[in-house]
Design an enzyme around this catalytic site. Sequence first.
Site, PDB file in Angstrom:
ATOM      1  CG  ASP A  79      -3.552  -8.708   1.153  1.00 56.27           C
ATOM      2  OD1 ASP A  79      -4.176  -9.290   2.210  1.00 56.27           O
ATOM      3  OD2 ASP A  79      -3.100  -7.652   1.562  1.00 56.27           O
ATOM      4  CB  ILE A  99      -0.799  -0.072   1.179  1.00 55.38           C
ATOM      5  CG1 ILE A  99      -1.930  -0.925   1.127  1.00 55.38           C
ATOM      6  CG2 ILE A  99      -1.774   1.463   1.495  1.00 55.38           C
ATOM      7  CD1 ILE A  99      -2.830  -1.137   2.298  1.00 55.38           C
ATOM      8  N   GLY A 115       0.043  -5.703   0.836  1.00 54.44           N
ATOM      9  CA  GLY A 115      -0.924  -5.696  -0.148  1.00 54.44           C
ATOM     10  C   GLY A 115      -0.495  -6.837  -1.409  1.00 54.44           C
ATOM     11  CD  GLU A 134      -0.940  -6.165   5.520  1.00 51.84           C
ATOM     12  OE1 GLU A 134      -1.366  -6.222   4.319  1.00 51.84           O
ATOM     13  OE2 GLU A 134      -0.121  -7.203   6.104  1.00 51.84           O
ATOM     14  CG  ASP A 179      -7.885  -4.406   5.809  1.00 48.95           C
ATOM     15  OD1 ASP A 179      -7.212  -4.499   4.862  1.00 48.95           O
ATOM     16  OD2 ASP A 179      -8.492  -3.344   6.266  1.00 48.95           O
TER      17      ASP A 179
END
Length: 299
Positions: free
Chosen positions: A148, A90, A145, A168, A176
């Site tokens: 993810d 991110i 991310g 994170e 999340d």
Amino acid sequence: MSLRRSVWLPGLSAVRTMSSGDPTPAYTTLSVSQPATSITHVELHRPEKRNAMNKAFWSEMVECFTQISGDPECRVVVVSGAGKVFTAGIDLMDMASVFQHEGGDVARNAWNMRRIIAKYQESFTVIERCPKPVVVAVHGACIGGGVDLITACDIRLCTQDAWFQVKEVDIGLAADVGTLQRLPKVIGSRSLVNELALTARKMYADEAKDSGLVSHVFPDKEAMMAGALEMAREIAGRSPVAVQGTKVNLIYSRDHSVAEGLDYMATWNMSMLQSEDIVKSAVASMEKKSPETITFSKL
């Protein structure tokens, strides 16, 4: 949106790479090309920012993979990153405003935050939901991310210098947008997943291979992209009815019991077994021909 085509020279077997270009028109964070027949290459393309994920990225991923899902010309997708790393995760500077609240009702702030989180979750769920298999090729850092993203893909490859980090907790939040839900099902060791998620330590290529996070490790990015494209060509050469049905049912079975998976498979194949692709594939097999010699209709 049309997919931009890039040059592919099949004779260069040792140097099969997909070159980086500028972001595709209509996108500011992605570059989309077609390096070979039926193969779409999606490249994270903010190299000057280490492919950090800004606010534009999340909506562009949804738009891109929604288009790919409905594109009959595409049978398989390769995802990679431009520049020195796959992604730094991110873009904290760009996303800072998302985490700021200027008073107001707590409940309404919470509902707004939930909508934002759901939007970002969709940016990677759209990859998993895409019926076309997605091969992701990781080089250098794959942070936050990025984990993810890759856990939503079907096949993961990396270079020897690649490393992965569930970052994170280091920035004060629980992951999340998919890692905590998908990584346990990818690796299989709950203890290892817990360790990675709770300590934010780095996992390097050899451990990623041993744990099952990736299936192949390549010496460098050029070799990896060649391998990714070769794998994509093999997948694209098979019946799209068979390939896409296989992906859909693998994901369904992952999230359901064996009995439910078998029932879903029987319902799926009650129509798919009537495909002309089966006859074509059977004839080719009896004639000892590769599936890649068969001309399958678009799907």
